[in-house]
Write an enzyme that holds these catalytic residues in place. Structure first.
Site, short mmCIF file in Angstrom:
data_model
loop_
_atom_site.label_atom_id
_atom_site.label_comp_id
_atom_site.label_asym_id
_atom_site.label_seq_id
_atom_site.Cartn_x
_atom_site.Cartn_y
_atom_site.Cartn_z
N TYR A 109 9.69 -4.70 8.94
CA TYR A 109 9.28 -3.63 9.87
C TYR A 109 10.49 -3.34 10.76
O TYR A 109 11.64 -3.47 10.32
CB TYR A 109 8.04 -4.16 10.61
CG TYR A 109 7.36 -3.19 11.51
CD1 TYR A 109 7.00 -1.90 11.10
CD2 TYR A 109 7.04 -3.57 12.82
CE1 TYR A 109 6.36 -1.03 11.97
CE2 TYR A 109 6.39 -2.71 13.68
CZ TYR A 109 6.06 -1.43 13.25
OH TYR A 109 5.42 -0.59 14.10
N LYS A 164 -11.58 4.24 -11.25
CA LYS A 164 -10.36 4.65 -11.96
C LYS A 164 -9.16 3.90 -11.37
O LYS A 164 -8.26 3.46 -12.09
CB LYS A 164 -10.13 6.16 -11.84
CG LYS A 164 -11.25 7.01 -12.40
CD LYS A 164 -11.01 7.47 -13.80
CE LYS A 164 -12.22 8.23 -14.32
NZ LYS A 164 -12.19 8.53 -15.73
C1 LIG Z 1 -15.21 9.19 -17.99
C2 LIG Z 1 -15.08 10.39 -17.17
O1 LIG Z 1 -14.02 10.70 -16.65
C3 LIG Z 1 -16.24 11.24 -17.00
O2 LIG Z 1 -17.29 10.98 -17.58
O3 LIG Z 1 -16.13 12.22 -16.25
MG LIG Z 2 -14.17 12.25 -15.21
#
Ligand SMILES: CC(=O)C(=O)O
Ligand SMILES: [Mg+2]
Ligand SMILES: NC(=O)C1=CN([C@@H]2O[C@H](COP(=O)(O)OP(=O)(O)OC[C@H]3O[C@@H](n4cnc5c(N)ncnc54)[C@H](O)[C@@H]3O)[C@@H](O)[C@H]2O)C=CC1
Length: 442
Positions: A109, A164
């Protein structure tokens, strides 16, 4: 498809046959038993946690009543493990450095950090060396097409975005940060993503509905210096092409000469059609309830039909991405057809129904899922340091997935890191061979 998952804590007398009575009661009402774990063995009783899946709240109530009515057996608790697993969220930002001493603090830092800032100010490409930017991807949604659940808003879509991000981390060691946009127009999405883009090495657009997703992606690809990909379009198209290649290999069908019928011409459907046509499939026909969507497919060179029955009648391979569970009727299925009903969380036709009706291969969106595509695609382009994700790279990704698939299967196991490595390598190879622009950090 079973959609509700619950864990039951059940106590039975420690006498053989009692677990069997529980299993029979669950099976009689159509419940599906998952994991069974012995939690405690007392001197005359056994306590087990049993995971069950059912299709509706009514069926769950029926199942619980059936277990409660068993003589000598106690149902202690019913818990929702899926909700429980989401408590507190699924991801976190953690420091890579231990900051234990004042010397550490001054290095990590102030004042030490100031020199690093100035080094980047003088040579911006040094950000690749001295920051995490080039290994960080924004997972951006406006919440307008969350899975097949519709426009439920960005905050309700956060569990998908966190999922995700968790997969990016686990499968390809990429930092991914969900970005939720409370906006109403493509222009606002574009401007916001452009404004935050300096902090990212790539942008994954997720669950942004059609038709505005097309303009958003096209503009961002042109106007940003980092890779941008709409997952529901290209991640899905890559995995679908891989599944089609595998199915045709196993069935001894020439994919390029097969007639492919695509039901649902939104983000996923249009990209799947474009991918298949560019791959060399000569005959692609689409159906959608929206005239605008059908016009779009025709503008890319595909044919359209007005009725789903007609499409089903004509097609060797049927792909569906409408978000409408049960849309495909069993009686429409033709003998020997390949059916990929990819909508989440529920498919247009259950796998077992399609197979029973004569399909040679059938699967759903749980197996043929863009999780097999987006992590490796981004690992590949980030490694190559290129700005553009090209059709050639996407085909290389699809072929890598198909080549990692065991004979008889349509796609490989989604958590096999070797598969994601193979995708990343194939994409990186295609990237360095092509004449694509290097990004700002190269
Ligand atoms: C898997 C995905 O991205 C969906 O079903 O929208
Ligand atoms: Mg999707
Ligand atoms: N398995 C996977 O990896 C993926 C699955 N999907 C699934 O595909 C579905 C659609 O997603 P997107 O393409 O992003 O949504 P979208 O909203 O862009 O597209 C849906 C399309 O289906 C059409 N449609 C809806 N009902 C219809 C009907 N009864 N008959 C004919 N057409 C109909 C709509 O007009 C629209 O064009 C979702 O359920 C999503 O979960 C999407 C991406 C990846």
């Amino acid at each position: 498809m079973s959609n509700i998952i619950r864990t039951l804590m059940i106590q039975t007398p420690s006498v053989p046959g009692n677990l069997g009575r529980v299993a029979t009661a669950i099976g009689r009402v159509g419940g599906d038993i998952g994991e069974v774990e012995t939690v405690k063995v007392g001197h005359n009783y056994t306590r087990r946690s049993i995971t069950v899946q059912v299709e509706s709240e009514e069926q769950l109530e029926e199942l619980l009543d059936a277990v409660r009515s068993l003589d000598g057996i106690t149902l202690h608790t019913v818990s929702d493990e899926v909700l429980h697993a989401h408590e507190g969220g699924k991801i976190q930002m953690k420091s890579k450095m231990k900051i234990e001493t004042l010397a550490d603090l001054r290095r990590v830092y102030t004042p030490g950090v100031a020199n690093v800032c100035m080094a980047i100010k003088e040579q911006p490409e040094k950000a690749k060396i001295y920051t995490s930017i080039s290994n960080t991807v924004a997972v951006v949604t406006d919440g307008t097409a969350i899975l097949g659940l519709g426009n439920i808003g960005p905050v309700a879509g956060m569990p998908v975005m966190e999922g995700k991000a968790a997969l990016f981390d686990q499968l390809t060691n990429i930092n991914a940060i969900p970005i939720l946009l409370d906006v109403n127009s493509p222009e606002e999405i574009i401007q916001t993503v452009k404004n935050i883009s300096p902090g990212f090495g790539g942008i994954l657009l997720e669950d942004i509905g059609s038709p505005h997703c097309f303009e958003v992606e096209e503009r961002l690809k042109k106007e940003l210096d980092i890779p941008v990909m709409h997952d529901d379009q290209h991640g899905t198209a890559v995995v679908t092409l891989a599944a089609a290649i595998s199915a045709c290999r196993s069935a001894g069908v020439n994919l390029k000469q097969a007639r492919v019928g695509q039901i649902g011409l939104g983000a996923a459907g249009i990209a799947i059609c474009r991918m298949l046509m560019a791959y060399g499939v000569e005959s692609v026909v689409g159906a959608d309830k929206s005239e605008e969507a059908k016009d779009r497919l025709r503008s890319y060179g595909g044919e359209t039909v007005d009725s789903l029955e007609e499409l089903m009648e004509q097609s060797d391979i049927v792909i569906a991405t409408t978000g409408v569970p049960g849309l495909i009727k069993k009686e429409w299925v033709q003998k020997g057809q390949i059916i990929l009903a990819l909508s989440n969380p529920k498919p247009e036709i259950e796998q077992e129904d399609a197979l029973e009706a004569g399909a040679i291969y059938a699967t759903d969106g749980r197996s043929v899922n863009n999780v097999l595509g987006f992590p490796g695609i981004f690992r590949g382009v980030l490694n190559a340091g290129v700005r553009d994700i090209t059709h050639k790279m996407l085909v290389a990704a699809a072929e890598a997935i198909a080549n990692s698939t065991k004979p008889g299967d349509l796609v490989p196991h989604p958590l096999n890191v070797n598969v994601h490595e193979a995708v990343a390598e194939a994409v990186e190879r295609a990237a360095v061979q092509s004449d694509v622009k290097k990004n700002v950090y190269q």
